[in-house]
Design a protein around this motif. Structure first.
Motif, PDB file in Angstrom:
ATOM      1  N   ILE A  46      31.129 -14.974 -35.648  1.00 10.51           N
ATOM      2  CA  ILE A  46      30.052 -15.125 -34.669  1.00 10.51           C
ATOM      3  C   ILE A  46      28.762 -14.560 -35.259  1.00 10.51           C
ATOM      4  O   ILE A  46      28.768 -13.514 -35.910  1.00 10.51           O
ATOM      5  N   PHE A  51      23.641 -13.388 -31.206  1.00 16.49           N
ATOM      6  CA  PHE A  51      24.298 -12.688 -30.103  1.00 16.49           C
ATOM      7  C   PHE A  51      23.357 -11.658 -29.494  1.00 16.49           C
ATOM      8  O   PHE A  51      23.134 -11.622 -28.280  1.00 16.49           O
ATOM      9  N   ASN A  56      24.214 -14.398 -26.260  1.00 20.09           N
ATOM     10  CA  ASN A  56      25.280 -15.391 -26.177  1.00 20.09           C
ATOM     11  C   ASN A  56      25.909 -15.576 -27.553  1.00 20.09           C
ATOM     12  O   ASN A  56      25.263 -15.366 -28.565  1.00 20.09           O
ATOM     13  N   ARG A  57      27.161 -15.966 -27.551  1.00 14.19           N
ATOM     14  CA  ARG A  57      27.875 -16.165 -28.819  1.00 14.19           C
ATOM     15  C   ARG A  57      27.550 -17.525 -29.417  1.00 14.19           C
ATOM     16  O   ARG A  57      27.645 -18.543 -28.740  1.00 14.19           O
ATOM     17  N   ASP A  59      28.612 -19.640 -33.017  1.00 15.61           N
ATOM     18  CA  ASP A  59      29.362 -19.626 -34.263  1.00 15.61           C
ATOM     19  C   ASP A  59      28.395 -19.660 -35.429  1.00 15.61           C
ATOM     20  O   ASP A  59      27.429 -20.422 -35.427  1.00 15.61           O
ATOM     21  N   PRO A 113      34.675 -10.800 -30.075  1.00 15.38           N
ATOM     22  CA  PRO A 113      33.353 -11.056 -29.509  1.00 15.38           C
ATOM     23  C   PRO A 113      33.358 -11.895 -28.226  1.00 15.38           C
ATOM     24  O   PRO A 113      32.330 -11.988 -27.562  1.00 15.38           O
ATOM     25  N   LYS A 114      34.509 -12.462 -27.852  1.00 18.92           N
ATOM     26  CA  LYS A 114      34.585 -13.127 -26.546  1.00 18.92           C
ATOM     27  C   LYS A 114      34.453 -12.098 -25.426  1.00 18.92           C
ATOM     28  O   LYS A 114      34.110 -12.439 -24.303  1.00 18.92           O
ATOM     29  N   VAL A 125      32.095  -4.556 -28.821  1.00 14.05           N
ATOM     30  CA  VAL A 125      33.140  -5.564 -28.625  1.00 14.05           C
ATOM     31  C   VAL A 125      34.427  -4.883 -28.164  1.00 14.05           C
ATOM     32  O   VAL A 125      34.628  -3.687 -28.387  1.00 14.05           O
TER      33      VAL A 125
END
Length: 161
Positions: A46, A51, A56-57, A59, A113-114, A125
C-alpha cells in the motif's frame, strides 16, 4: 576451477541478498518474499504517502518502488515515491508497521493496512478489525504504551516475544 569460483560467487551473492531482509524483518513488518530490489515489501504494498495524504488505501506499483532501511515500499506515482524519498519518517507506519496494539502489549503481530488509523499525522496499523476497535477505545494509552515498548522490542524477532 572456474566452476568452483562461479559457485562461490553465487553463494556469496545469495548470502548477501538474504542478510538485509533478515535484519529488516526483525524491525519491520514485511510481506514474505522479496521485491525486484531484493528487499521485502512493507505495508502490504500500500502507498504510505497516498494513505497519509488522502486517508485512503491505494495500491502501490513495483514501477514506483523505493527502498528504505532494507524494506521496499510501493507507490501509486513517481510524485509519491519522491515525497517519500525526501522524508521517509513522515510517511512510515509507526512501530515498524507491526500492529500498534500488539506492540503496546510487547508483541509483534502483522499490521494490516486494511485496519489502520491516522492519528496526529501518523499511520498506525492493526492485526484485524477487532483489535482496531480495542485501540479506538483507549487510543492515547495504546499509542503511549506502544511508544514505550517499541525501543525494547524493535530488534527482537517476533518469535522471541
Amino acid at each position: 576451477m572456474k566452476s568452483l569460483a562461479k559457485t562461490l560467487q553465487t553463494a556469496c551473492v545469495c548470502a548477501l541478498a538474504l542478510t538485509a531482509p533478515a535484519f529488516a524483518a526483525d524491525e519491520y513488518n514485511v510481506s514474505s518474499g522479496l521485491t525486484a530490489s531484493g528487499a521485502p515489501l512493507g505495508l502490504h504494498g500500500i502507498d504510505p504517502v497516498a494513505f497519509l495524504s488522502l486517508g485512503n488505501r491505494f495500491d502501490g506499483a513495483a514501477s514506483f518502488a523505493a527502498d528504505h532501511d532494507g524494506v521496499a515500499y510501493y507507490f501509486a506515482s513517481a510524485a509519491n515515491r519522491n515525497a517519500f524519498e525526501a522524508d521517509p519518517s513522515a510517511f512510515l507506519p509507526q512501530n515498524g508497521g507491526f500492529c500498534t496494539f500488539g506492540v503496546s502489549k510487547g508483541k509483534k503481530f502483522d499490521g494490516d493496512p486494511k485496519f489502520a488509523a491516522i492519528v496526529d499525522g501518523k499511520l498506525y496499523v492493526f492485526l484485524n478489525e477487532a483489535v482496531m476497535r480495542l485501540f479506538q477505545k483507549e487510543q492515547a494509552g495504546v499509542i503511549a504504551d506502544a511508544a514505550a515498548n517499541w525501543p525494547d522490542i524493535r530488534s527482537v524477532p517476533a518469535t522471541e516475544l
